[in-house]
Design a protein around this motif. Structure first.
Motif, PDB file in Angstrom:
ATOM      1  N   TYR A   1       0.818  -1.221   0.000  1.00 31.68           N
ATOM      2  CA  TYR A   1       0.000   0.000   0.000  1.00 31.68           C
ATOM      3  C   TYR A   1       0.851   1.272   0.000  1.00 31.68           C
ATOM      4  O   TYR A   1       0.753   2.102  -0.886  1.00 31.68           O
ATOM      5  CB  TYR A   1      -0.943   0.029   1.205  1.00 31.68           C
ATOM      6  CG  TYR A   1      -2.181  -0.811   0.986  1.00 31.68           C
ATOM      7  CD1 TYR A   1      -3.253  -0.292   0.274  1.00 31.68           C
ATOM      8  CD2 TYR A   1      -2.260  -2.103   1.475  1.00 31.68           C
ATOM      9  CE1 TYR A   1      -4.380  -1.055   0.044  1.00 31.68           C
ATOM     10  CE2 TYR A   1      -3.382  -2.876   1.256  1.00 31.68           C
ATOM     11  CZ  TYR A   1      -4.457  -2.346   0.538  1.00 31.68           C
ATOM     12  OH  TYR A   1      -5.564  -3.088   0.312  1.00 31.68           O
ATOM     13  N   ALA A   2       1.711   1.407   1.027  1.00 31.13           N
ATOM     14  CA  ALA A   2       2.360   2.695   1.266  1.00 31.13           C
ATOM     15  C   ALA A   2       3.208   3.139   0.080  1.00 31.13           C
ATOM     16  O   ALA A   2       3.145   4.300  -0.334  1.00 31.13           O
ATOM     17  CB  ALA A   2       3.188   2.629   2.540  1.00 31.13           C
ATOM     18  N   ALA A   3       3.991   2.206  -0.484  1.00 32.24           N
ATOM     19  CA  ALA A   3       4.876   2.588  -1.585  1.00 32.24           C
ATOM     20  C   ALA A   3       4.068   3.023  -2.801  1.00 32.24           C
ATOM     21  O   ALA A   3       4.448   3.943  -3.519  1.00 32.24           O
ATOM     22  CB  ALA A   3       5.794   1.420  -1.944  1.00 32.24           C
ATOM     23  N   LYS A   4       2.934   2.366  -3.041  1.00 31.15           N
ATOM     24  CA  LYS A   4       2.090   2.740  -4.184  1.00 31.15           C
ATOM     25  C   LYS A   4       1.586   4.169  -4.000  1.00 31.15           C
ATOM     26  O   LYS A   4       1.623   4.991  -4.924  1.00 31.15           O
ATOM     27  CB  LYS A   4       0.897   1.790  -4.283  1.00 31.15           C
ATOM     28  CG  LYS A   4       1.271   0.365  -4.698  1.00 31.15           C
ATOM     29  CD  LYS A   4       0.011  -0.441  -4.988  1.00 31.15           C
ATOM     30  CE  LYS A   4       0.328  -1.850  -5.488  1.00 31.15           C
ATOM     31  NZ  LYS A   4       0.428  -2.857  -4.411  1.00 31.15           N
ATOM     32  N   ILE A   5       1.094   4.438  -2.779  1.00 36.24           N
ATOM     33  CA  ILE A   5       0.545   5.777  -2.509  1.00 36.24           C
ATOM     34  C   ILE A   5       1.633   6.826  -2.673  1.00 36.24           C
ATOM     35  O   ILE A   5       1.439   7.861  -3.335  1.00 36.24           O
ATOM     36  CB  ILE A   5      -0.066   5.829  -1.091  1.00 36.24           C
ATOM     37  CG1 ILE A   5      -1.301   4.920  -1.022  1.00 36.24           C
ATOM     38  CG2 ILE A   5      -0.435   7.254  -0.701  1.00 36.24           C
ATOM     39  CD1 ILE A   5      -1.873   4.729   0.373  1.00 36.24           C
ATOM     40  N   ALA A   6       2.804   6.546  -2.070  1.00 30.38           N
ATOM     41  CA  ALA A   6       3.900   7.512  -2.134  1.00 30.38           C
ATOM     42  C   ALA A   6       4.291   7.776  -3.577  1.00 30.38           C
ATOM     43  O   ALA A   6       4.479   8.930  -3.991  1.00 30.38           O
ATOM     44  CB  ALA A   6       5.088   6.997  -1.334  1.00 30.38           C
ATOM     45  N   SER A   7       4.386   6.727  -4.372  1.00 26.77           N
ATOM     46  CA  SER A   7       4.793   6.890  -5.763  1.00 26.77           C
ATOM     47  C   SER A   7       3.803   7.746  -6.533  1.00 26.77           C
ATOM     48  O   SER A   7       4.179   8.643  -7.294  1.00 26.77           O
ATOM     49  CB  SER A   7       4.904   5.515  -6.440  1.00 26.77           C
ATOM     50  OG  SER A   7       5.865   4.760  -5.763  1.00 26.77           O
ATOM     51  N   LEU A   8       2.526   7.460  -6.334  1.00 28.44           N
ATOM     52  CA  LEU A   8       1.504   8.226  -7.045  1.00 28.44           C
ATOM     53  C   LEU A   8       1.545   9.700  -6.662  1.00 28.44           C
ATOM     54  O   LEU A   8       1.423  10.583  -7.519  1.00 28.44           O
ATOM     55  CB  LEU A   8       0.113   7.651  -6.751  1.00 28.44           C
ATOM     56  CG  LEU A   8      -0.203   6.316  -7.446  1.00 28.44           C
ATOM     57  CD1 LEU A   8      -1.471   5.704  -6.876  1.00 28.44           C
ATOM     58  CD2 LEU A   8      -0.336   6.521  -8.950  1.00 28.44           C
ATOM     59  N   LEU A   9       1.715   9.961  -5.365  1.00 26.91           N
ATOM     60  CA  LEU A   9       1.738  11.360  -4.918  1.00 26.91           C
ATOM     61  C   LEU A   9       2.965  12.076  -5.470  1.00 26.91           C
ATOM     62  O   LEU A   9       2.892  13.244  -5.850  1.00 26.91           O
ATOM     63  CB  LEU A   9       1.693  11.427  -3.393  1.00 26.91           C
ATOM     64  CG  LEU A   9       0.345  11.020  -2.768  1.00 26.91           C
ATOM     65  CD1 LEU A   9       0.431  11.004  -1.244  1.00 26.91           C
ATOM     66  CD2 LEU A   9      -0.774  11.957  -3.214  1.00 26.91           C
ATOM     67  N   ILE A  10       4.072  11.363  -5.481  1.00 29.24           N
ATOM     68  CA  ILE A  10       5.294  11.970  -6.041  1.00 29.24           C
ATOM     69  C   ILE A  10       5.085  12.288  -7.520  1.00 29.24           C
ATOM     70  O   ILE A  10       5.398  13.383  -7.996  1.00 29.24           O
ATOM     71  CB  ILE A  10       6.499  11.019  -5.839  1.00 29.24           C
ATOM     72  CG1 ILE A  10       6.911  11.026  -4.357  1.00 29.24           C
ATOM     73  CG2 ILE A  10       7.677  11.448  -6.727  1.00 29.24           C
ATOM     74  CD1 ILE A  10       7.932   9.969  -3.995  1.00 29.24           C
ATOM     75  N   GLU A  11       4.483  11.345  -8.230  1.00 29.21           N
ATOM     76  CA  GLU A  11       4.259  11.572  -9.650  1.00 29.21           C
ATOM     77  C   GLU A  11       3.322  12.754  -9.871  1.00 29.21           C
ATOM     78  O   GLU A  11       3.550  13.620 -10.705  1.00 29.21           O
ATOM     79  CB  GLU A  11       3.678  10.317 -10.313  1.00 29.21           C
ATOM     80  CG  GLU A  11       3.557  10.498 -11.826  1.00 29.21           C
ATOM     81  CD  GLU A  11       3.076   9.247 -12.544  1.00 29.21           C
ATOM     82  OE1 GLU A  11       2.365   8.446 -11.924  1.00 29.21           O
ATOM     83  OE2 GLU A  11       3.436   9.090 -13.730  1.00 29.21           O
ATOM     84  N   LYS A  12       2.276  12.805  -9.051  1.00 30.33           N
ATOM     85  CA  LYS A  12       1.312  13.888  -9.205  1.00 30.33           C
ATOM     86  C   LYS A  12       1.970  15.229  -8.904  1.00 30.33           C
ATOM     87  O   LYS A  12       1.711  16.223  -9.583  1.00 30.33           O
ATOM     88  CB  LYS A  12       0.117  13.666  -8.286  1.00 30.33           C
ATOM     89  CG  LYS A  12      -0.920  14.777  -8.353  1.00 30.33           C
ATOM     90  CD  LYS A  12      -2.329  14.237  -8.224  1.00 30.33           C
ATOM     91  CE  LYS A  12      -3.363  15.334  -8.340  1.00 30.33           C
ATOM     92  NZ  LYS A  12      -3.839  15.530  -9.710  1.00 30.33           N
ATOM     93  N   HIS A  13       2.814  15.235  -7.887  1.00 28.70           N
ATOM     94  CA  HIS A  13       3.431  16.506  -7.509  1.00 28.70           C
ATOM     95  C   HIS A  13       4.437  16.955  -8.570  1.00 28.70           C
ATOM     96  O   HIS A  13       4.499  18.137  -8.907  1.00 28.70           O
ATOM     97  CB  HIS A  13       4.137  16.368  -6.158  1.00 28.70           C
ATOM     98  CG  HIS A  13       4.756  17.646  -5.689  1.00 28.70           C
ATOM     99  ND1 HIS A  13       4.018  18.770  -5.391  1.00 28.70           N
ATOM    100  CD2 HIS A  13       6.053  18.006  -5.494  1.00 28.70           C
ATOM    101  CE1 HIS A  13       4.820  19.747  -5.016  1.00 28.70           C
ATOM    102  NE2 HIS A  13       6.072  19.297  -5.080  1.00 28.70           N
ATOM    103  N   ILE A  14       5.206  15.997  -9.082  1.00 31.93           N
ATOM    104  CA  ILE A  14       6.271  16.391 -10.002  1.00 31.93           C
ATOM    105  C   ILE A  14       5.770  16.510 -11.435  1.00 31.93           C
ATOM    106  O   ILE A  14       6.053  17.491 -12.123  1.00 31.93           O
ATOM    107  CB  ILE A  14       7.454  15.406  -9.884  1.00 31.93           C
ATOM    108  CG1 ILE A  14       8.099  15.616  -8.505  1.00 31.93           C
ATOM    109  CG2 ILE A  14       8.474  15.636 -11.000  1.00 31.93           C
ATOM    110  CD1 ILE A  14       9.216  14.674  -8.196  1.00 31.93           C
ATOM    111  N   LYS A  15       4.979  15.538 -11.872  1.00 31.82           N
ATOM    112  CA  LYS A  15       4.502  15.571 -13.261  1.00 31.82           C
ATOM    113  C   LYS A  15       3.154  16.279 -13.400  1.00 31.82           C
ATOM    114  O   LYS A  15       2.808  16.748 -14.475  1.00 31.82           O
ATOM    115  CB  LYS A  15       4.323  14.151 -13.787  1.00 31.82           C
ATOM    116  CG  LYS A  15       5.612  13.430 -14.123  1.00 31.82           C
ATOM    117  CD  LYS A  15       5.234  12.188 -14.903  1.00 31.82           C
ATOM    118  CE  LYS A  15       6.414  11.265 -15.116  1.00 31.82           C
ATOM    119  NZ  LYS A  15       5.910   9.927 -15.507  1.00 31.82           N
ATOM    120  N   GLY A  16       2.423  16.279 -12.355  1.00 34.46           N
ATOM    121  CA  GLY A  16       1.090  16.887 -12.420  1.00 34.46           C
ATOM    122  C   GLY A  16       0.067  15.946 -13.030  1.00 34.46           C
ATOM    123  O   GLY A  16      -1.090  16.313 -13.206  1.00 34.46           O
TER     124      GLY A  16
END
Lengths: 636, 425
Positions: A572-587
């Motif tokens: 769970y946690a790594a998936k969430i973190a990855s998605l948030l990072i992608e959203k923040h950096i790539k939008g």
């Protein structure tokens, strides 16, 4: 003699009366002057508009709206149809009667609140019909309007001030609203503004007759200051969406500034629930729920064992203390036998391994040996422990951190004294070996983990995390938030550890959560946890933990994700973190598969286990939380 | 000097009278709270009417001063009887105002006969006591004069207007001057003292105090009797007196709870501090004390008192007019009024003492006593020292009947005094 009695009496009485007027007018004159002013001067307050709250990009999160209190003035009330009014106000008869009795006791002439804080929508159907009930009327007031349906816990809410607060702070009056939690409480001073006041001379009916002293003492209201907070509205909304049907906390920090980008706790609720007529009912549901605890901000207040992400810290301390090198390989034999009843277990991976692989594979044996060397470097275990504590706490762990939100926990990083007072007999490094892998006595909060990650991202320093970005348009220059806090680990030791964290994504425990085009450094965690069920210590499914920052060079975001009972870190946690990072950096989101997994899986079945009353299985090999996918309104 | 000499009226008393009238009118004017001002003769306002009453009072004064001085003594009894009839007539023809049937209504005007009965009673008492062979040592005469005083009081109490009835206690001073023993007053004072004492301290403390006091008096009187040849004090007598006092004290609670009405109980409770109810029954006293106290040394100035202008003190033009004086005129003004009233009483006593005729002296003392009681009870009430008793402050409180009653009372004596050299019994 007979001629004198009357003279005498007149003199006595005259002097008594003179003495009395002297006492009242000269000695107590000021007291009575004040009383007569309190009597005669009516102060009408002009409540200023509360400041708005904007996110870091200028999106409006909290504004104001007009609301209505339904009031009653006892002297104007005529006979009325009780049933009809009860129906209109949606309250039962006994409650209405008791409210009216209270109002009568308080004042016959002045209005009292019968139903407070109706929103415009709630008031609309009443507006016309209320006129049929003389003595009842609506009074306008300003309430919060939430432009977002998330972030309730961090935004906080406002309430009528308590009598204690009124006693302590003369600026508040009964009926005033003030921040009760979150940003609303923390920045109450700024948001509140300054009340304006008009003084009138009134007569004994309480009617204002004329302006007092020609308005010399009147003031105009200053509206509250608008706040810009560091939160990213979109990220915040997305994080809450991903945390649906889960429990835990997420904190994301911008390492270069210490600004909190995301602060999410789950379960969460719509901030608008604490407004309007159902707010007391809702607040009971929210704050009295002792199982889900939606009223607790887990991102700030939940103390968990950090698990494997803590290994990174031990690696850094080991390098700083010189007890390991980046190339030295240590053996792992499916565990590490430190002389206890059973060895510290480990999963299967290649052996022996050096630092980089140790982090990537999250090898328990490797870090047990590193930790043991750190502690045993001291003359006594106590010295070694104190030294280790000094390094670890320099990352902001075991401390309240001093961020600008009103709640938090210190967590715990033990020192030598802690164990000496705990153990009757002599203790050695192996006694505390669980600290090597972030279990044992070490506990941390999600925001501490996020801050620790930011310190690693910055290669050795952090800015104190904070939520305020600008007040009334002026960026903050508070030295608390603009001065670097250095860790005790030299910058040069960070690079190999960061490499190891990169390997976690590339080859290690989180390789399935890679985001194309972004070099992420992370560390998974799988945290054993226990509860007492009927007095018996029972293990539950592990917590899923992940810390990460990205990009590797010039990091923009450092994040800690904690999902209760989510099992291993990358489930769970790594998936969430990855998605948030992608959203923040790539939008935008490219890893739709990760998103879909999170949106279609609920952990509620895990949370129910301990209350089922039956024996249950933990750490299920297959996630049984599949639920019907719900439409994702944020990223359709 | 013989009959027909020019009368000399006392200037001081007239000046005091005029001064009180002036201050009173200014205060009524200030307390009026008008929304639209139509000049001081606006008959819709109390101050406008009061000017009319004052004008009529001057007319009455001229009549009195022009009349034959013998009229008052000669017709004293008849005036008294007419006055009694007018009080009785209230029960049939009276008009009810503020819950009391104390007024006759003549179209738009109202008259309050109890205000005139004081002067009538004073005349009757003076006439009776100055009669030949009348002595206060004679029980029958004492009872008769007691009846003369008590009758109007008894007619006034059920109106109900117990405050006005209380004023008849003022005749004690005249009777005392004519030979009545001080014991009667002492008895009343002791009774009041015990009553209030019991309410505050409770029966046991009072009993304790009584016995200690009696013990002290007994020992003292044993020592002193040798010097003064007093009869031997008897312990039994002291014990009996103490016993009676204690019994009385025990009955206090019964009297207080069963014989007094609620409003009387409340008023006494408020003054004794047994109850604090500034919004309810204690509102009046509390607001009036605030008004007076807030005046300070120099007062807030005419038309500037927030309590007065806001109308916080009910009855501020009538019974509570002193509160407006206290607030707007300050300590200087209140002290002036108190000193004026003291001077009035002193001057009246001096004048009474210089009378050659017993009739004029008794009348003079009665007048002095009546003003004294009004002054003491009214201002004491406004200042929160005495329970609320609804009696006006002479010459100052708004009201035609009161003003005329007091004016008649005073100027009959001024007239008598003016002729004291030529007047023969």
């Amino acid at each position: 003699m007979k001629k004198l009695l009357f003279f005498f009496l007149v003199t006595i009485v005259g002097l008594t009366l003179l003495g009395r007027v002297f006492y009242l007018q000269i000695i107590k004159g000021d007291t009575y002057k004040l009383k007569s002013e309190l009597n005669a001067v009516k102060s009408i307050y002009d409540i200023p508009e509360r400041g708005f709250i904007y996110d870091r990009d200028g999106d409006l999160m909290v504004a104001n709206q007009v609301a209505y209190d339904i009031m009653m003035t006892p002297k104007d009330v005529k006979k009325f149809d009780t049933l009809q009014l009860c129906d209109l106000l949606q309250m039962d008869k006994t409650r209405l009667m008791s409210k009216m009795d209270d109002a009568k006791k308080w004042s016959w002439q002045k209005g009292s609140v019968i139903v407070p804080q109706l929103t415009q929508e709630e008031y609309a159907p009443l507006q016309e019909k209320l006129r049929k009930f003389p003595g009842f009327y609506a009074q306008k007031r300003s309430l919060r309007k939430y432009m977002v349906d998330h972030s309730a816990s961090v935004l906080g809410y406002i309430r009528e001030v308590s009598p204690e607060k009124i006693r302590k702070d003369p600026r508040y009056q009964s009926g005033d609203l003030s921040g009760k939690a979150g940003i609303e409480l923390q920045y109450e001073q700024e948001l509140r503004g300054k009340k304006g006041v008009k003084h009138f001379i009134r007569d004994h009916y309480g009617r204002a007759v004329e302006s007092y002293e020609n308005g010399r003492y009147d003031t105009i209201p200053n509206s509250g200051l608008d706040l810009t907070v560091t939160l990213d509205n979109d990220l915040q909304a997305y994080a809450e969406l991903l945390m649906k049907n889960k429990r835990g906390g997420i904190v994301a920090i911008e390492p270069q500034s210490g600004e909190i980008l995301t602060l999410v706790t789950a379960p969460y609720y719509d901030p608008a629930l604490l407004m309007g007529r159902d707010r007391s009912k809702n607040s009971v549901l929210i704050f009295n729920d002792t199982i889900k605890k939606p009223g607790v901000n887990r991102a700030l207040q939940a103390e968990y064992a950090p698990g494997s992400p803590f290994k990174v810290i031990n690696a850094l301390v080991g390098l700083q203390e010189g007890v390991i090198t980046t190339t030295e390989k240590l053996r792992c034999n499916h565990g590490y036998d430190y002389g206890g009843r059973k060895p510290l277990g480990c999963h299967s991976h290649k052996s022996p391994l050096a630092l980089n692989t140790g982090i990537a594979e999250s090898c328990n044996s490797y870090f047990a040996q590193v930790y043991r060397r750190i502690i045993e470097k001291g003359d006594t275990p106590e010295d070694g422990m104190d030294n280790w504590n000094r390094h670890v706490t320099s990352f902001g762990l075991g401390d309240y951190l001093g961020y600008d939100l009103p709640v938090g926990r210190a967590g715990l990083i033990p020192d030598g004294k802690y164990y000496s007072s705990r153990y009757k007999y002599k203790w050695y490094a192996p006694t505390t070996i669980s600290n090597a892998i972030g279990q044992g006595e070490v506990i941390t909060t999600p925001i501490q983990l996020a801050n620790m990650t930011a310190a690693i991202a910055n290669r050795g320093y952090f800015y104190r995390p904070h939520i305020i970005k600008a007040i009334d348009g002026d960026p903050i220059d508070n030295p608390d938030y603009t001065v670097k806090n250095y860790t005790t680990v030299d910058a040069r030791h960070f690079e190999p550890v960061v490499e190891g964290m990169t390997a976690v994504y590339k080859t290690g425990t989180a390789k399935y959560a890679q985001i194309p085009g972004i070099e992420i450094c992370g560390k998974t965690g799988t945290v054993e946890n226990f509860v007492k069920i009927d007095g018996k210590r029972t293990q539950l499914t592990d917590h899923s933990v992940f810390i990460a920052f990205a990009p590797k060079d010039n990091p923009k975001i450092a994040i800690a994700v904690f999902v209760e009972n989510g099992y291993w870190g990358s489930r769970y946690a790594a998936k969430i973190a990855s998605l948030l990072i992608e959203k923040h950096i790539k939008g935008e989101i490219t890893r739709k598969d990760l998103e879909e997994y999170l949106l279609t899986h609920s952990l509620e079945y895990e949370y129910e286990k301990q209350y089922s009353g039956e024996p249950f299985e933990i750490n299920p090999r297959v996630d049984q939380g599949l639920i019907k996918p719900e439409s994702n309104t944020l990223n359709p | 000097m013989g009959i027909g000499d020019k009368p000399k009226f006392d200037v001081y008393i007239i000046l005091i009278y005029l001064a009180l009238l002036l201050i009173g009118w200014l205060t009524i004017y200030s307390a009026a709270q008008v929304s639209q001002y139509h000049g001081i003769l606006d008959m819709d306002q109390l101050y406008g009417k009061q000017i009319l009453w004052i004008g009529l009072a001057f007319l009455i004064i001229s009549f009195i001063l022009a009349m034959d001085v013998k009229f008052f003594e000669r017709f004293g009894s008849i005036i008294y009887i007419i006055s009694l009839l007018s009080l009785l007539g209230l029960f049939v023809f009276g008009k009810e105002l503020n819950g009391a049937k104390s007024w006759y209504s003549l179209s738009s005007m109202t008259l309050q006969p109890s205000e005139f009965a004081k002067a009538a009673t004073a005349l009757a008492v003076a006439k009776f006591l100055s009669g030949i062979n009348i002595s206060l040592n004679n029980t029958k005469d004492l009872l008769l004069v007691g009846l003369i005083i008590a009758l109007p009081a008894l007619f006034i109490i059920p109106q109900p207007d117990p405050g006005s009835a209380l004023v008849y206690g003022a005749f004690f001073f005249a009777l005392y001057r004519e030979g009545l023993s001080l014991w009667y007053l002492s008895l009343v004072l002791v009774a009041i003292g015990l009553f209030l004492g019991t309410l505050v301290l409770g029966t046991w403390w009072i009993a304790f105090i009584i016995f200690i006091a009696m013990g002290i008096i007994y020992t003292l009187s044993r020592k002193r009797r040798h010097k003064k040849r007093l009869p031997k004090p008897r312990a039994v007598l002291f014990l009996i007196i103490s016993g009676i006092c204690v019994l009385y004290s025990l009955s206090t609670n019964y009297i207080f709870n069963n014989l007094l009405e609620d409003r009387h109980r409340n008023r006494i409770d408020i003054v004794l501090g047994r109850v604090e109810d500034n919004q309810g029954v204690g509102y009046n006293i509390n607001q009036s004390v605030i008004a007076v106290g807030s005046g300070g040394l120099t007062g807030k100035g005419l038309l500037e008192g927030t309590q007065t202008q806001g109308g916080f003190v009910p009855e501020q033009e009538t019974d509570f007019i002193f509160s407006a004086i206290g607030e707007e005129w300050g300590f200087l003004g209140s002290a002036l009024v108190i000193i004026l009233f003291m001077s009035l009483c002193y001057r009246l006593t001096i004048m009474a003492e210089r009378q050659k005729s017993q009739f004029a002296r008794i009348y003079g003392y009665s007048v002095a006593g009546i003003f004294f009681i009004h002054f003491f009870v009214n201002i004491g009430m406004v200042l929160g020292l005495l329970p609320t008793v609804g009696i006006p402050l002479p010459f100052m409180s708004y009201g035609g009947s009161g003003l005329w009653g007091f004016t008649i009372l005073l100027f009959i004596f001024v007239k008598l005094d003016g002729h004291r050299m030529s007047y023969e019994h």
